[in-house]
Design a protein around this motif. Sequence first.
Motif, PDB file in Angstrom:
ATOM      1  N   GLN A 154       0.838  -1.202   0.000  1.00 45.19           N
ATOM      2  CA  GLN A 154       0.000   0.000   0.000  1.00 45.19           C
ATOM      3  C   GLN A 154       0.867   1.244   0.000  1.00 45.19           C
ATOM      4  N   SER A 155       0.352   2.300  -0.609  1.00 45.31           N
ATOM      5  CA  SER A 155       1.027   3.587  -0.523  1.00 45.31           C
ATOM      6  C   SER A 155      -0.011   4.690  -0.594  1.00 45.31           C
ATOM      7  N   VAL A 156       0.370   5.855  -0.106  1.00 47.95           N
ATOM      8  CA  VAL A 156      -0.506   7.021  -0.107  1.00 47.95           C
ATOM      9  C   VAL A 156       0.275   8.184  -0.711  1.00 47.95           C
ATOM     10  N   SER A 157      -0.346   8.860  -1.671  1.00 48.97           N
ATOM     11  CA  SER A 157       0.306  10.000  -2.317  1.00 48.97           C
ATOM     12  C   SER A 157      -0.463  11.275  -2.014  1.00 48.97           C
ATOM     13  N   GLN A 158       0.254  12.269  -1.556  1.00 51.14           N
ATOM     14  CA  GLN A 158      -0.335  13.596  -1.416  1.00 51.14           C
ATOM     15  C   GLN A 158       0.394  14.487  -2.415  1.00 51.14           C
ATOM     16  N   HIS A 159      -0.387  15.080  -3.301  1.00 51.50           N
ATOM     17  CA  HIS A 159       0.214  15.699  -4.487  1.00 51.50           C
ATOM     18  C   HIS A 159       0.920  17.001  -4.182  1.00 51.50           C
ATOM     19  N   ASN A 160       0.438  17.712  -3.208  1.00 49.50           N
ATOM     20  CA  ASN A 160       0.972  19.034  -2.925  1.00 49.50           C
ATOM     21  C   ASN A 160       1.860  18.988  -1.702  1.00 49.50           C
ATOM     22  N   HIS A 161       3.068  19.471  -1.868  1.00 49.95           N
ATOM     23  CA  HIS A 161       3.968  19.490  -0.720  1.00 49.95           C
ATOM     24  C   HIS A 161       3.683  20.703   0.160  1.00 49.95           C
ATOM     25  N   HIS A 162       3.489  21.859  -0.492  1.00 43.06           N
ATOM     26  CA  HIS A 162       3.261  23.098   0.260  1.00 43.06           C
ATOM     27  C   HIS A 162       2.218  23.918  -0.503  1.00 43.06           C
ATOM     28  N   VAL A 163       1.164  24.282   0.180  1.00 44.45           N
ATOM     29  CA  VAL A 163       0.106  25.098  -0.410  1.00 44.45           C
ATOM     30  C   VAL A 163       0.037  26.413   0.364  1.00 44.45           C
ATOM     31  N   ILE A 164       0.017  27.507  -0.381  1.00 43.61           N
ATOM     32  CA  ILE A 164      -0.067  28.829   0.257  1.00 43.61           C
ATOM     33  C   ILE A 164      -1.349  29.500  -0.236  1.00 43.61           C
ATOM     34  N   LEU A 165      -2.185  29.896   0.702  1.00 40.27           N
ATOM     35  CA  LEU A 165      -3.458  30.520   0.359  1.00 40.27           C
ATOM     36  C   LEU A 165      -3.664  31.773   1.182  1.00 40.27           C
ATOM     37  N   SER A 166      -4.504  32.642   0.685  1.00 44.40           N
ATOM     38  CA  SER A 166      -4.952  33.790   1.473  1.00 44.40           C
ATOM     39  C   SER A 166      -6.210  33.404   2.226  1.00 44.40           C
ATOM     40  N   GLU A 167      -6.451  34.087   3.324  1.00 39.11           N
ATOM     41  CA  GLU A 167      -7.668  33.814   4.090  1.00 39.11           C
ATOM     42  C   GLU A 167      -8.889  33.952   3.190  1.00 39.11           C
ATOM     43  N   ALA A 168      -9.861  33.111   3.444  1.00 38.35           N
ATOM     44  CA  ALA A 168     -11.140  33.059   2.717  1.00 38.35           C
ATOM     45  C   ALA A 168     -11.040  32.307   1.390  1.00 38.35           C
ATOM     46  N   ALA A 169      -9.845  31.932   0.982  1.00 44.08           N
ATOM     47  CA  ALA A 169      -9.724  31.134  -0.245  1.00 44.08           C
ATOM     48  C   ALA A 169     -10.230  29.723   0.023  1.00 44.08           C
ATOM     49  N   SER A 170     -10.601  29.035  -1.067  1.00 45.90           N
ATOM     50  CA  SER A 170     -11.050  27.647  -0.908  1.00 45.90           C
ATOM     51  C   SER A 170      -9.850  26.716  -0.997  1.00 45.90           C
ATOM     52  N   LEU A 171      -9.985  25.589  -0.324  1.00 45.76           N
ATOM     53  CA  LEU A 171      -8.884  24.636  -0.222  1.00 45.76           C
ATOM     54  C   LEU A 171      -9.301  23.281  -0.751  1.00 45.76           C
TER      55      LEU A 171
END
Lengths: 116, 114
Positions: B2-19
Motif C-alpha cells: 500500500q502507498s498514499v500520495s499527497q500531491h501538494n507538498h506546500h500550499v499557500i493561500l490567502s484567508e477566505a480562499a477555498s482549499l
Amino acid sequence: DTAVSQTPKYLVTQMGNDKSIKCEQNLGHDTMYWYKQDSKKFLKIMFSYNNKELIINETVPNRFSPKSPDKAHLNLHINSLELGDSAVYFCASSRQLLAGVTDTQYFGPGTRLTVL
Amino acid sequence: AQSVSQHNHHVILSEAASLELGCNYSYGGTVNLFWYVQYPGQHLQLLLKYFSGDPLVKGIKGFEAEFIKSKFSFNLRKPSVQWSDTAEYFCAVNADGSQGNLIFGKGTKLSVKP
C-alpha cells in the motif's frame, strides 16, 4: 484528562546511550502503536501491540524494543542510540473492532529525541 | 504494498480562499481513510474519517472529504480557510485486515496568509 500521554516530551542524549520513552493511554483501547516522524515530517509505523501481544513489527533495527506491561502502556526502549535515531516518536492507541480491523487511532503529544 | 500520495507538498493561500488537498492511495481491497492535522509543535489530531456509508464525510472545523473509490482518492476540502488552519495535513489509509497498520502520505503543509 489526557487520552494518550508520553514522557518525556524532549529527550537529548549522546550517541551510544540507552533511553526509554513511556506511553500510557486511558481510553480503554486494546491496541497501541509507535510511529517515527522524521525531519521531513514523514510518519511511519514501527510497532503495534494488541492486548500486550506484538502484532506489527516493521523493519526497525533490533536496537528498538517495545515493551507492553499491560494494555494501557507501551514503552519504547532504544539501545546504543545513533544520530539517525533523532526524530519525533509518537505513540497512538485504538480500539479493536474485528480481527485485523481497528478503529481510529489517537495520538500522543510526541517525544522529540535528539541524539548528539 | 500500500502507498498514499499527497500531491501538494506546500500550499499557500490567502484567508477566505477555498482549499482542496489531494490524496490518492494504492490498494485494491477495502480501506479506511483518514485525514489528520498537525498544528505547529503539536500532535496529530483527527480531522475526519471514512469507514463506510456516505462517501462525503464532514469533519471538524468545517473540513470535508470525498471518497471516490474509482479514482482511489480521498481529497480534503474547505470552502474558506482561516489563518488558524495553517498546519501540516496528513492523509492516511488503513486496509481491512492490516491490524491497524496506518500508512501515511508525506503530508501537505498549508500556509494561510492573513
